[in-house]
Design a protein around this motif. Structure first.
Motif, PDB file in Angstrom:
ATOM      1  N   MET A   1       0.836  -1.203   0.000  1.00 49.48           N
ATOM      2  CA  MET A   1       0.000   0.000   0.000  1.00 49.48           C
ATOM      3  C   MET A   1       0.869   1.251   0.000  1.00 49.48           C
ATOM      4  SD  MET A   1      -2.902  -1.123   2.771  1.00 49.48           S
ATOM      5  CE  MET A   1      -3.273  -2.868   2.962  1.00 49.48           C
ATOM      6  N   ALA A   2       1.922   1.242   0.824  1.00 53.25           N
ATOM      7  CA  ALA A   2       2.830   2.388   0.871  1.00 53.25           C
ATOM      8  C   ALA A   2       3.511   2.600  -0.478  1.00 53.25           C
ATOM      9  CB  ALA A   2       3.873   2.176   1.966  1.00 53.25           C
ATOM     10  N   ARG A   3       3.840   1.507  -1.145  1.00 52.50           N
ATOM     11  CA  ARG A   3       4.520   1.620  -2.443  1.00 52.50           C
ATOM     12  C   ARG A   3       3.662   2.330  -3.479  1.00 52.50           C
ATOM     13  NH1 ARG A   3       4.176  -0.757  -7.161  1.00 52.50           N
ATOM     14  NH2 ARG A   3       2.699  -2.374  -6.468  1.00 52.50           N
ATOM     15  N   VAL A   4       2.364   2.006  -3.527  1.00 56.55           N
ATOM     16  CA  VAL A   4       1.514   2.573  -4.575  1.00 56.55           C
ATOM     17  C   VAL A   4       1.000   3.970  -4.232  1.00 56.55           C
ATOM     18  CG1 VAL A   4       0.833   0.281  -5.346  1.00 56.55           C
ATOM     19  CG2 VAL A   4      -0.639   1.526  -3.746  1.00 56.55           C
TER      20      VAL A   4
ATOM     21  N   ASP B   1       6.851  12.944   2.289  1.00 60.71           N
ATOM     22  CA  ASP B   1       7.617  13.186   1.074  1.00 60.71           C
ATOM     23  C   ASP B   1       8.836  12.290   1.066  1.00 60.71           C
ATOM     24  OD1 ASP B   1       5.828  15.087   0.356  1.00 60.71           O
ATOM     25  OD2 ASP B   1       7.013  16.775   1.114  1.00 60.71           O
ATOM     26  N   GLY B   2       9.207  11.821  -0.122  1.00 58.79           N
ATOM     27  CA  GLY B   2      10.339  10.924  -0.227  1.00 58.79           C
ATOM     28  C   GLY B   2       9.862   9.491  -0.334  1.00 58.79           C
ATOM     29  N   PRO B   3      10.773   8.564  -0.616  1.00 63.49           N
ATOM     30  CA  PRO B   3      10.395   7.164  -0.837  1.00 63.49           C
ATOM     31  C   PRO B   3       9.917   6.512   0.441  1.00 63.49           C
ATOM     32  CG  PRO B   3      12.779   7.376  -0.724  1.00 63.49           C
ATOM     33  CD  PRO B   3      12.239   8.773  -0.741  1.00 63.49           C
ATOM     34  N   ALA B   4       8.892   5.647   0.305  1.00 64.75           N
ATOM     35  CA  ALA B   4       8.423   4.865   1.441  1.00 64.75           C
ATOM     36  C   ALA B   4       9.403   3.736   1.707  1.00 64.75           C
ATOM     37  CB  ALA B   4       7.036   4.302   1.151  1.00 64.75           C
ATOM     38  N   THR B   5       9.512   3.328   2.962  1.00 62.94           N
ATOM     39  CA  THR B   5      10.375   2.224   3.340  1.00 62.94           C
ATOM     40  C   THR B   5       9.530   1.140   3.957  1.00 62.94           C
ATOM     41  OG1 THR B   5      10.788   3.185   5.513  1.00 62.94           O
ATOM     42  CG2 THR B   5      12.322   3.764   3.749  1.00 62.94           C
ATOM     43  N   SER B   6      10.081  -0.054   4.047  1.00 64.40           N
ATOM     44  CA  SER B   6       9.343  -1.145   4.675  1.00 64.40           C
ATOM     45  C   SER B   6      10.300  -2.057   5.404  1.00 64.40           C
ATOM     46  CB  SER B   6       8.560  -1.960   3.623  1.00 64.40           C
ATOM     47  OG  SER B   6       9.450  -2.564   2.732  1.00 64.40           O
ATOM     48  N   THR B   7       9.812  -2.637   6.482  1.00 64.76           N
ATOM     49  CA  THR B   7      10.560  -3.628   7.234  1.00 64.76           C
ATOM     50  C   THR B   7       9.605  -4.710   7.680  1.00 64.76           C
ATOM     51  OG1 THR B   7      10.168  -2.627   9.415  1.00 64.76           O
ATOM     52  CG2 THR B   7      12.059  -1.801   8.153  1.00 64.76           C
ATOM     53  N   ASP B   8      10.138  -5.827   8.080  1.00 63.46           N
ATOM     54  CA  ASP B   8       9.305  -6.895   8.603  1.00 63.46           C
ATOM     55  C   ASP B   8       8.996  -6.649  10.078  1.00 63.46           C
ATOM     56  OD1 ASP B   8      11.041  -9.361   6.625  1.00 63.46           O
ATOM     57  OD2 ASP B   8       9.262  -8.196   6.156  1.00 63.46           O
TER      58      ASP B   8
ATOM     59  N   ALA C   1       6.047   0.694  10.242  1.00 67.40           N
ATOM     60  CA  ALA C   1       7.111  -0.107   9.655  1.00 67.40           C
ATOM     61  C   ALA C   1       7.208   0.091   8.149  1.00 67.40           C
ATOM     62  CB  ALA C   1       6.888  -1.584   9.967  1.00 67.40           C
ATOM     63  N   ALA C   2       6.081   0.460   7.519  1.00 73.08           N
ATOM     64  CA  ALA C   2       6.072   0.704   6.076  1.00 73.08           C
ATOM     65  C   ALA C   2       6.514   2.122   5.721  1.00 73.08           C
ATOM     66  CB  ALA C   2       4.677   0.438   5.515  1.00 73.08           C
ATOM     67  N   GLY C   3       6.944   2.895   6.708  1.00 69.66           N
ATOM     68  CA  GLY C   3       7.416   4.251   6.457  1.00 69.66           C
ATOM     69  C   GLY C   3       6.329   5.289   6.404  1.00 69.66           C
ATOM     70  N   LEU C   4       5.137   4.959   6.894  1.00 71.74           N
ATOM     71  CA  LEU C   4       4.020   5.891   6.882  1.00 71.74           C
ATOM     72  C   LEU C   4       3.876   6.561   8.242  1.00 71.74           C
ATOM     73  CD1 LEU C   4       1.477   3.634   4.962  1.00 71.74           C
ATOM     74  CD2 LEU C   4       2.985   5.391   4.017  1.00 71.74           C
ATOM     75  N   THR C   5       3.300   7.741   8.242  1.00 78.35           N
ATOM     76  CA  THR C   5       3.093   8.504   9.469  1.00 78.35           C
ATOM     77  C   THR C   5       1.643   8.354   9.908  1.00 78.35           C
ATOM     78  OG1 THR C   5       4.766  10.132   8.844  1.00 78.35           O
ATOM     79  CG2 THR C   5       3.169  10.790  10.519  1.00 78.35           C
ATOM     80  N   VAL C   6       1.446   7.799  11.100  1.00 81.23           N
ATOM     81  CA  VAL C   6       0.097   7.587  11.609  1.00 81.23           C
ATOM     82  C   VAL C   6      -0.485   8.907  12.107  1.00 81.23           C
ATOM     83  CG1 VAL C   6      -1.303   6.383  13.317  1.00 81.23           C
ATOM     84  CG2 VAL C   6       0.639   5.210  12.237  1.00 81.23           C
ATOM     85  N   ASP C   7      -1.675   9.248  11.619  1.00 84.31           N
ATOM     86  CA  ASP C   7      -2.318  10.512  11.970  1.00 84.31           C
ATOM     87  C   ASP C   7      -3.511  10.353  12.906  1.00 84.31           C
ATOM     88  OD1 ASP C   7      -0.679  12.161  10.156  1.00 84.31           O
ATOM     89  OD2 ASP C   7      -1.738  11.076   8.569  1.00 84.31           O
ATOM     90  N   HIS C   8      -4.273   9.277  12.747  1.00 88.47           N
ATOM     91  CA  HIS C   8      -5.500   9.102  13.524  1.00 88.47           C
ATOM     92  C   HIS C   8      -5.689   7.624  13.839  1.00 88.47           C
ATOM     93  CE1 HIS C   8      -6.552  13.181  12.230  1.00 88.47           C
ATOM     94  NE2 HIS C   8      -6.310  12.793  10.994  1.00 88.47           N
ATOM     95  N   VAL C   9      -6.207   7.340  15.034  1.00 92.26           N
ATOM     96  CA  VAL C   9      -6.528   5.978  15.449  1.00 92.26           C
ATOM     97  C   VAL C   9      -7.926   5.984  16.053  1.00 92.26           C
ATOM     98  CG1 VAL C   9      -5.885   4.020  16.899  1.00 92.26           C
ATOM     99  CG2 VAL C   9      -4.101   5.469  15.910  1.00 92.26           C
TER     100      VAL C   9
END
Length: 279
Positions: A142-145, A272-279, A198-206
Motif C-alpha cells: 500500500m505504501a509503495r503505490v 515526502d520521499g520514498p516509502a520504506t518497509s521492514t518486517d 514499519a512501512a514508512g508511513l506517518t500515523v495521523d488518527h486511530v
C-alpha cells in the motif's frame, strides 16, 4: 460468517453461487451494523478523499464502500475496488451499475498490487489483513503505490476481544478458539499502527468501535457455524453444543444476550520521499 467456516471463506476465491450468496448476506448484515457504520464513517472522514483523486479499495467485497469513494472523487477521479473473489466482484459490479456509479472492480492480490509506484492518492483496506499470513507485506505494498502525501485507512478486527454471554466456560473457550483459528492474523486490529509505521508511513488518527449484537440481532448463522466447527474438531460434544443453543435462546428471550467484538482503524499518510518497509 454464515457458513461452517465463518471467516476463512473470505480468503477463498470461490465463485460457487451458494458460497457467494452466504458471503454477500454476511457483508450486508455487517454493513448495517451501527458500530461498523460509525467506524466506516469516521475512517472516510479522516481519509478525506477529494474530487479528482485516484483511490484504491482493497478487499472491496460487495463494493459498498468503493461506491462511497467513487462519489467522493467525482467524474474526474477514479475509485477502484480490488477483490479476489469473482462472485463478489460480480455482485459489486452489478450494484455499481444499478447505482449509476463509476466505481470499477478488479481482481488482484494485496501482496502484489497491480499498480505502479505512487499511482494513487488514497488507499482503503477493511478486514483484509486478518486473513493474510504476511499483513506487513501488504501494508508495505500500500505504501509503495501511494504518492508522496497520499493517505491510507486500515480497518480490522481483533478477534481476541470476542465476548459472548451467557455461555458455559468450555463452550466459550471452544468458540473463541475456533474464531482465532479461522484467521491467519486474528489480532490484526491491535497491530495496524505498527504495520503502518514499519512501512514508512506517518500515523495521523486511530479509532475503534464495537460490532455489537444484542437480543434483537442474535447472529444465529455465525453461532451455529462456530459451534459446528467446534464439534467437528472435538472441542465440544454435541450435547454441549445443544446446551449452548438452549442457553443463548433463553438469554435472548429474557433480553440478556450479548455478543461483541472490537474493530480498530488507523489512518496514515506517506511523507515526502520514498516509502520504506521492514518486517
Amino acid at each position: 460468517m454464515a457458513d461452517h467456516q465463518p471467516f476463512s471463506a473470505f480468503r477463498v476465491p470461490d465463485a460457487d453461487p451458494e458460497v457467494v450468496e452466504r458471503l454477500v448476506a454476511v457483508l450486508d448484515v455487517q454493513a448495517a451494523n451501527p458500530g461498523v457504520r460509525r467506524l466506516r464513517a469516521w475512517a472516510h472522514e479522516q481519509l478525506a478523499v477529494r474530487p479528482g483523486e485516484r483511490v484504491l479499495d482493497i478487499g472491496s467485497g460487495t463494493g459498498s464502500e468503493t461506491l462511497v469513494l467513487a462519489a467522493a472523487v467525482g467524474p474526474d477521479g477514479t475509485a477502484t475496488g480490488l477483490e479476489p473473489n469473482p462472485g463478489l466482484r460480480a455482485v459489486a459490479g452489478r450494484r455499481a451499475a444499478e447505482a449509476g456509479s463509476a466505481a470499477r472492480f478488479l481482481d488482484g492480490d494485496a501482496l502484489a498490487l497491480p499498480l505502479p509506484d505512487g499511482a494513487v492518492d488514497a488507499v482503503r483496506c477493511e478486514r483484509v489483513l486478518q486473513h493474510l499470513s504476511d499483513p506487513a507485506g501488504a501494508v508495505a505494498e500500500m505504501a509503495r503505490v501511494l504518492r508522496p502525501g497520499g493517505r491510507v485507512a486500515l480497518l480490522d478486527t481483533d478477534w481476541s476481544t470476542l465476548l459472548l454471554h451467557p455461555a458455559a466456560a468450555e463452550a466459550r473457550t471452544a468458540l473463541t478458539g475456533v474464531t482465532l483459528g479461522n484467521s491467519a492474523t486474528p489480532e490484526a486490529g491491535r497491530r495496524l499502527t505498527g504495520w503502518l509505521s514499519a512501512a514508512g508511513l506517518t500515523v495521523d488518527h486511530v479509532g475503534a468501535d464495537v460490532l455489537l449484537h444484542d437480543p434483537d440481532t442474535v447472529p444465529w448463522p455465525l453461532l451455529r457455524g462456530l459451534a459446528t466447527v467446534a464439534v467437528g474438531r472435538g472441542l465440544l460434544t454435541e450435547a454441549q453444543r445443544d446446551d449452548l443453543y438452549a442457553e443463548l435462546t433463553a438469554a435472548a428471550e429474557r433480553r440478556a444476550f450479548h455478543l461483541s467484538v472490537t474493530m480498530f482503524a488507523a489512518v496514515a499518510h506517506r511523507p515526502d520521499g520514498p516509502a520504506t518497509s521492514t518486517d
